[in-house]
Design a protein around this motif. Structure first.
Motif, PDB file in Angstrom:
ATOM      1  N   LEU A   1       0.835  -1.213   0.000  1.00  0.00           N
ATOM      2  CA  LEU A   1       0.000   0.000   0.000  1.00  0.00           C
ATOM      3  C   LEU A   1       0.866   1.257   0.000  1.00  0.00           C
ATOM      4  CD1 LEU A   1      -2.772  -1.023   2.586  1.00  0.00           C
ATOM      5  CD2 LEU A   1      -3.049  -0.785   0.123  1.00  0.00           C
TER       6      LEU A   1
ATOM      7  N   GLU B   1       2.224   1.912  -3.466  1.00  0.00           N
ATOM      8  CA  GLU B   1       1.195   2.489  -4.327  1.00  0.00           C
ATOM      9  C   GLU B   1       0.949   3.956  -3.942  1.00  0.00           C
ATOM     10  OE1 GLU B   1      -0.240   1.639  -7.014  1.00  0.00           O
ATOM     11  OE2 GLU B   1      -1.909   3.080  -7.072  1.00  0.00           O
ATOM     12  N   LEU B   2       1.004   4.255  -2.644  1.00  0.00           N
ATOM     13  CA  LEU B   2       0.824   5.644  -2.200  1.00  0.00           C
ATOM     14  C   LEU B   2       1.921   6.532  -2.785  1.00  0.00           C
ATOM     15  CD1 LEU B   2      -0.638   7.772  -0.455  1.00  0.00           C
ATOM     16  CD2 LEU B   2       0.875   7.141   1.427  1.00  0.00           C
TER      17      LEU B   2
ATOM     18  N   GLN C   1      -5.958   5.942  -0.625  1.00  0.00           N
ATOM     19  CA  GLN C   1      -4.824   5.082  -0.275  1.00  0.00           C
ATOM     20  C   GLN C   1      -4.405   5.304   1.184  1.00  0.00           C
ATOM     21  OE1 GLN C   1      -4.218   2.938  -2.388  1.00  0.00           O
ATOM     22  NE2 GLN C   1      -2.326   1.965  -1.733  1.00  0.00           N
TER      23      GLN C   1
END
Ligand SMILES: [Zn+2]
Length: 243
Positions: free
Chosen positions: A47, A50-51, A133
């Protein structure tokens, strides 16, 4: 091997404590929450990656927007200057040139404003993507924190149980004849060690003793140490044995 019936019965207590010690040791080394906590750590890592990507997209759009805004400011300054010069010139040729430039500056500004609007829309979407996110990460962190606290509690409980059972075991083991205890420990390495013979069934392996085996146990002296023909553990005889 011979041992007093009371020492043989104490082996049941030792076997029970050994089971509790093993369970508590496994729980304190590897609480049931540990696997999920590991999975959450891996998820948080994904995560976060992706952030970083989403923050990069947003930063690029912010840079694009400020570039367009400064272009607009330049066009505005140029238009103000041209408008002032047009008002003060008496030269027809210069006036025509300024009018033509003002025309292209107006078109340029309109294009820039269209681009600005488009970037602002994309920026709004990028802001939402970042917020989404961040919310996922916060959710993952909260679950991880709750599970870690739960695991800590389980480990603390298991440690207390382990220490208590270990203390109890040495107290009981301390009063059992040394040769019997040594024998139990050898047997315990490959079975439950000692188990009650209850109504003809070995509680170590749940096998019902055959008639001839029961007969052998029945005939054995009270202080003889008998073992289960199936699992090899020490069979402790009591009034519940069904002999
Ligand atoms: Zn058995």
């Amino acid at each position: 091997m011979n041992a007093t019936p009371s020492d043989q019965r104490r082996l049941l207590e030792v076997a029970d404590l050994d089971t509790r010690i093993r369970k508590a040791d496994a729980a304190r080394r590897n609480p049931p929450q540990a696997e999920r906590v590991q999975a959450l750590i891996a998820r948080r890592h994904e995560l976060a990656q992706e952030l970083t990507t989403r923050l990069g997209v947003r930063d690029d759009l912010r840079a694009d927007l400020s570039r367009v805004e400064s272009d607009v400011a330049l066009v505005d300054a140029r238009r103000t200057r041209d408008t002032e010069r047009l008002a003060s010139t008496s030269n027809v040729k210069e006036a025509q040139g300024l009018e033509s430039e003002l025309g292209s500056l107006a078109r340029r500004k309109s294009d820039l404003e269209d681009a600005e609007l488009e970037i602002m829309e994309r920026l709004e979407a990028a802001d939402s993507a970042v917020a989404e996110q961040e919310a996922l990460i916060a959710e993952t962190n909260a679950e991880g924190a709750a599970l870690s606290a739960e695991a800590k509690r389980v480990v603390a409980e298991a440690t207390t149980a382990f220490e208590g059972a270990t203390r109890d075991r040495s107290a009981v083991a301390g009063i059992i004849a040394a040769d019997l205890l040594a024998y139990y420990e050898r047997v315990a390495a490959r079975s439950s060690g000692a188990a009650l013979l209850r109504r003809g069934t070995c509680e170590g392996c749940r096998m019902v003793l055959a008639g001839t085996d029961m007969q052998t146990v029945r005939l054995a002296a009270e202080d003889a140490v008998v073992t289960c023909p199936e699992c090899g553990c020490i069979l402790v005889r009591t009034e519940e044995s069904g002999l």
